[in-house]
Every structure is written in C-alpha cells, then in structure tokens.
Design a protein around this motif. Structure first.
Motif, PDB file in Angstrom:
ATOM      1  N   GLU A   1       3.236  70.210 -11.034  1.00 45.40           N
ATOM      2  CA  GLU A   1       4.575  70.586 -10.572  1.00 45.40           C
ATOM      3  C   GLU A   1       4.483  71.663  -9.494  1.00 45.40           C
ATOM      4  OE1 GLU A   1       6.831  71.751 -13.947  1.00 45.40           O
ATOM      5  OE2 GLU A   1       6.865  69.749 -14.848  1.00 45.40           O
ATOM      6  N   ALA A   2       3.569  72.614  -9.680  1.00 49.49           N
ATOM      7  CA  ALA A   2       3.384  73.667  -8.683  1.00 49.49           C
ATOM      8  C   ALA A   2       2.868  73.082  -7.373  1.00 49.49           C
ATOM      9  CB  ALA A   2       2.411  74.725  -9.203  1.00 49.49           C
ATOM     10  N   TRP A   3       1.954  72.137  -7.481  1.00 48.87           N
ATOM     11  CA  TRP A   3       1.440  71.472  -6.280  1.00 48.87           C
ATOM     12  C   TRP A   3       2.552  70.693  -5.577  1.00 48.87           C
ATOM     13  CZ3 TRP A   3      -0.708  69.717  -2.135  1.00 48.87           C
ATOM     14  CH2 TRP A   3      -0.566  68.365  -1.789  1.00 48.87           C
ATOM     15  N   ALA A   4       3.337  69.947  -6.333  1.00 42.85           N
ATOM     16  CA  ALA A   4       4.417  69.152  -5.738  1.00 42.85           C
ATOM     17  C   ALA A   4       5.399  70.056  -4.999  1.00 42.85           C
ATOM     18  CB  ALA A   4       5.130  68.341  -6.818  1.00 42.85           C
ATOM     19  N   ALA A   5       5.697  71.213  -5.579  1.00 44.15           N
ATOM     20  CA  ALA A   5       6.616  72.150  -4.933  1.00 44.15           C
ATOM     21  C   ALA A   5       5.994  72.725  -3.660  1.00 44.15           C
ATOM     22  CB  ALA A   5       6.980  73.274  -5.897  1.00 44.15           C
ATOM     23  N   ALA A   6       4.715  73.096  -3.730  1.00 36.84           N
ATOM     24  CA  ALA A   6       4.036  73.660  -2.564  1.00 36.84           C
ATOM     25  C   ALA A   6       3.893  72.619  -1.456  1.00 36.84           C
ATOM     26  CB  ALA A   6       2.656  74.189  -2.966  1.00 36.84           C
ATOM     27  N   HIS A   7       3.613  71.387  -1.854  1.00 35.54           N
ATOM     28  CA  HIS A   7       3.484  70.324  -0.853  1.00 35.54           C
ATOM     29  C   HIS A   7       4.829  70.031  -0.201  1.00 35.54           C
ATOM     30  CE1 HIS A   7       2.911  65.944   0.336  1.00 35.54           C
ATOM     31  NE2 HIS A   7       2.078  66.626   1.097  1.00 35.54           N
ATOM     32  N   GLY A   8       5.875  70.050  -0.994  1.00 37.79           N
ATOM     33  CA  GLY A   8       7.210  69.847  -0.449  1.00 37.79           C
ATOM     34  C   GLY A   8       7.575  70.935   0.549  1.00 37.79           C
TER      35      GLY A   8
ATOM     36  N   LEU B   1      -6.541  58.091 -19.370  1.00 36.54           N
ATOM     37  CA  LEU B   1      -5.849  59.365 -19.532  1.00 36.54           C
ATOM     38  C   LEU B   1      -4.342  59.169 -19.590  1.00 36.54           C
ATOM     39  CD1 LEU B   1      -7.861  61.618 -17.063  1.00 36.54           C
ATOM     40  CD2 LEU B   1      -7.870  61.756 -19.565  1.00 36.54           C
ATOM     41  N   SER B   2      -3.854  58.150 -18.886  1.00 37.40           N
ATOM     42  CA  SER B   2      -2.414  57.892 -18.882  1.00 37.40           C
ATOM     43  C   SER B   2      -1.912  57.546 -20.274  1.00 37.40           C
ATOM     44  CB  SER B   2      -2.087  56.762 -17.903  1.00 37.40           C
ATOM     45  OG  SER B   2      -2.793  55.585 -18.232  1.00 37.40           O
ATOM     46  N   THR B   3      -2.765  56.893 -21.066  1.00 38.75           N
ATOM     47  CA  THR B   3      -2.380  56.566 -22.441  1.00 38.75           C
ATOM     48  C   THR B   3      -2.210  57.839 -23.262  1.00 38.75           C
ATOM     49  OG1 THR B   3      -3.527  54.439 -22.359  1.00 38.75           O
ATOM     50  CG2 THR B   3      -3.082  55.359 -24.543  1.00 38.75           C
ATOM     51  N   ILE B   4      -3.150  58.759 -23.118  1.00 34.41           N
ATOM     52  CA  ILE B   4      -3.078  60.020 -23.853  1.00 34.41           C
ATOM     53  C   ILE B   4      -1.887  60.833 -23.380  1.00 34.41           C
ATOM     54  CG2 ILE B   4      -4.317  62.122 -24.466  1.00 34.41           C
ATOM     55  CD1 ILE B   4      -6.919  60.651 -23.872  1.00 34.41           C
ATOM     56  N   ALA B   5      -1.668  60.853 -22.074  1.00 35.48           N
ATOM     57  CA  ALA B   5      -0.526  61.604 -21.530  1.00 35.48           C
ATOM     58  C   ALA B   5       0.780  61.068 -22.097  1.00 35.48           C
ATOM     59  CB  ALA B   5      -0.527  61.507 -20.005  1.00 35.48           C
ATOM     60  N   LYS B   6       0.905  59.756 -22.152  1.00 40.88           N
ATOM     61  CA  LYS B   6       2.118  59.143 -22.690  1.00 40.88           C
ATOM     62  C   LYS B   6       2.314  59.526 -24.150  1.00 40.88           C
ATOM     63  CE  LYS B   6       4.494  54.683 -23.108  1.00 40.88           C
ATOM     64  NZ  LYS B   6       4.384  53.213 -22.852  1.00 40.88           N
ATOM     65  N   GLU B   7       1.226  59.550 -24.904  1.00 42.21           N
ATOM     66  CA  GLU B   7       1.303  59.953 -26.315  1.00 42.21           C
ATOM     67  C   GLU B   7       1.787  61.393 -26.449  1.00 42.21           C
ATOM     68  OE1 GLU B   7      -2.437  57.096 -27.796  1.00 42.21           O
ATOM     69  OE2 GLU B   7      -2.681  59.269 -27.575  1.00 42.21           O
ATOM     70  N   LEU B   8       1.492  62.208 -25.452  1.00 45.26           N
ATOM     71  CA  LEU B   8       1.894  63.615 -25.475  1.00 45.26           C
ATOM     72  C   LEU B   8       3.266  63.843 -24.849  1.00 45.26           C
ATOM     73  CD1 LEU B   8      -1.508  65.237 -24.417  1.00 45.26           C
ATOM     74  CD2 LEU B   8      -0.515  65.172 -26.716  1.00 45.26           C
ATOM     75  N   GLY B   9       3.881  62.763 -24.389  1.00 44.66           N
ATOM     76  CA  GLY B   9       5.195  62.888 -23.767  1.00 44.66           C
ATOM     77  C   GLY B   9       5.139  63.391 -22.340  1.00 44.66           C
ATOM     78  N   LEU B  10       3.988  63.203 -21.672  1.00 40.78           N
ATOM     79  CA  LEU B  10       3.821  63.653 -20.290  1.00 40.78           C
ATOM     80  C   LEU B  10       3.905  62.465 -19.333  1.00 40.78           C
ATOM     81  CD1 LEU B  10       0.770  66.059 -20.808  1.00 40.78           C
ATOM     82  CD2 LEU B  10       3.184  66.699 -20.648  1.00 40.78           C
ATOM     83  N   ASP B  11       4.461  62.712 -18.174  1.00 36.18           N
ATOM     84  CA  ASP B  11       4.533  61.683 -17.134  1.00 36.18           C
ATOM     85  C   ASP B  11       3.492  62.005 -16.070  1.00 36.18           C
ATOM     86  OD1 ASP B  11       5.110  59.766 -15.272  1.00 36.18           O
ATOM     87  OD2 ASP B  11       7.083  60.547 -14.731  1.00 36.18           O
ATOM     88  N   ASP B  12       2.374  61.281 -16.084  1.00 38.82           N
ATOM     89  CA  ASP B  12       1.304  61.533 -15.124  1.00 38.82           C
ATOM     90  C   ASP B  12       1.244  60.445 -14.058  1.00 38.82           C
ATOM     91  OD1 ASP B  12       0.404  59.415 -16.681  1.00 38.82           O
ATOM     92  OD2 ASP B  12      -1.699  60.027 -16.529  1.00 38.82           O
ATOM     93  N   SER B  13       2.316  59.686 -13.915  1.00 39.82           N
ATOM     94  CA  SER B  13       2.305  58.526 -13.027  1.00 39.82           C
ATOM     95  C   SER B  13       2.041  58.907 -11.568  1.00 39.82           C
ATOM     96  CB  SER B  13       3.630  57.762 -13.135  1.00 39.82           C
ATOM     97  OG  SER B  13       4.742  58.603 -12.857  1.00 39.82           O
ATOM     98  N   ASN B  14       2.391  60.135 -11.162  1.00 38.35           N
ATOM     99  CA  ASN B  14       2.189  60.544  -9.773  1.00 38.35           C
ATOM    100  C   ASN B  14       0.992  61.452  -9.582  1.00 38.35           C
ATOM    101  OD1 ASN B  14       4.476  59.167  -8.761  1.00 38.35           O
ATOM    102  ND2 ASN B  14       5.811  60.811  -9.491  1.00 38.35           N
TER     103      ASN B  14
END
Length: 258
Positions: free
Chosen positions: A118-125, A189-202
């Motif tokens: 999120e910090a990277w996305a904000a800095a890149h924006g 890793l996307s499977t684990i992220a989903k199990e944790l309720g995280l959206d790592d799609s981007n």
C-alpha cells in the motif's frame, strides 16, 4: 476428532494417489505399522483403480521433515510392496508438511507485505502525479517541480526496496516448498494470502533469481520492483531532457536530471 489433511492432486481430491497393482495395498500395509509416520492415520484405495490415498492428522509445519526411517530402509524382512507403500506414505507426509510449514512461515510475511505494498502504491501514484504536472506548470516553476520530482522518485525507490525485501524472503520460502514437494504440489502464495483475507492480486513478487542474480543490481535490468521503478524513472528523465533540447533550454544541465 482427528483432523484429516488430504493431499490434493489432479486425479484425486481426497489424498495422494500412487499407481500400484490394486491387490498390493492390503499386503503392503501388513507388518509396517511400526514404521508409520507419527501423524499417519490410514491408507485406502483411491477413487481410481490401482491408486492409494494416504491420510494424516494435521501438520503444523513445526515437525521435523518427514523421512522414511533408516530402520525401515535397512529392514530386509520388508517386501518390495511394503517398502514402496512406506516410501509413498512419507512422500505424502513431506508434501503436507511442506505446505503447513510454508503457511506458518509465509503467513506473517504476507501480513507485513500488505501495508508495504500500500505504501508503494501510494508512493508510485505520487510519482506519476508529480511527473504529470510538468504538462501544466509554468516555465518559471520548472526547477521547483524538478525538486518535487526527485523527492517523489526517492520515496518510490524507498517503498519499492522495502517491499522487495519481504518479496525476496517469500520467494525463498516458496522455492524451499517446491524443492521438498515438487512442482506439481506447489502451494501458491496467493492461496495463503486468500486464506488470510489479503488481496495480493496486484503485488509484484519476482522469482527468487531476480533478487540474487548478479544482474539484479544493474540499473534498468531485472524484475524486482526497484528495477521497474528505475526503468520508469529513467524514461521520465529522458523525456524531460528531450523537452529541454527542443525548448533550447541550456540553463538546466543534464546533471540536474540525474
């Protein structure tokens, strides 16, 4: 109640199948209970003829890597079918253990990675917005905007490096899991992220070699997030130089854009 952890495969969604003569299952199972993995529950015919499914209690990932006991390997009284059955059982155990260990190790890192992305996305924006402002600012504000651009570049680089640090550790863990379980039994890793309720799609997580290769430190080369940032920054600065040349502006030297 004991928790069953089935090992999923493309052919059987209830466990790990191994293709052997169907009549061998009962024969192999007899007389090897002393060598079973501590978490082993049972083996039974799989969904397809000649296949066997192995079931275990839940692995935590803290156990020692499952390996067929040396006593079993050296036991000359075991038949070929019994040895094969034990070997397959421990193969199934290793796959399940590797996935449990990856979940345990990668879970905390994925949680750390979320705010860093999120910090990277904000800095890149902010970097994109700052560069985009050159299209509308007055010539008198060009130098001030360059200062804002370099600040935005540094912030984006810092955010990218912070995320890359976590991403490198995650790729190392996934490679370890594949080395143990094999490519057909990798746990994304996307499977684990989903199990944790995280959206790592981007999220941008490169392969492990991108972080360790000798070319990874070359500016503009590589697949790390910082490499992509450097490539973008270099393209932006080259565009600014082109504008300077076209405008005949010699007050700003190339060094001020480097």
């Amino acid at each position: 109640m004991a928790e069953l952890i089935p090992l999923k495969t493309p052919l059987d969604d209830t466990g790990l199948p191994h293709h052997r003569p169907g009549t061998a299952t009962r024969t192999a199972a007899a007389g090897i209970s002393r060598f079973h993995h501590p978490l082993f529950l049972r083996s039974e015919p799989g969904r397809f003829e000649g296949w066997v499914t192995y079931s275990f209690r839940a692995f935590t990932g803290l156990e020692v890597q499952p390996l067929m006991p040396m006593e079993a390997i050296r036991d000359m009284s075991l038949s070929r079918e019994q040895s094969t059955d034990l070997s397959n059982q421990y193969e199934a155990a290793r796959v399940l253990w590797s996935k449990a260990r990856l979940r345990r190790q990668a879970g905390p890192l994925l949680k750390q990675a979320a705010p860093l992305w999120e910090a990277w996305a904000a800095a890149h924006g902010q970097l994109l917005d700052t560069f985009g402002e050159f299209w509308s600012i007055e010539d008198s504000r060009w130098r001030a905007q360059l200062l804002r651009l370099t600040d935005a570049e540094r912030a984006a680089e810092s955010a990218a490096e912070a995320f890359d640090e976590i991403a490198e550790r995650l790729t190392q863990l996934t490679e370890e899991q594949v080395r143990v379980a094999g490519e057909d039994e990798d746990l994304p890793l996307s499977t684990i992220a989903k199990e944790l309720g995280l959206d790592d799609s981007n999220w941008h997580i490169a392969w492990s070699g991108a972080y360790t290769s000798s070319t990874a430190s070359w500016r503009g080369i590589g697949d790390r997030l910082i490499d992509k940032v450097h490539k973008e920054i270099d393209a932006e600065r080259e565009r600014l130089r082109e504008v300077q040349v076209l405008a005949g502006d010699r007050d700003l030297s190339d060094s001020e854009l480097v």
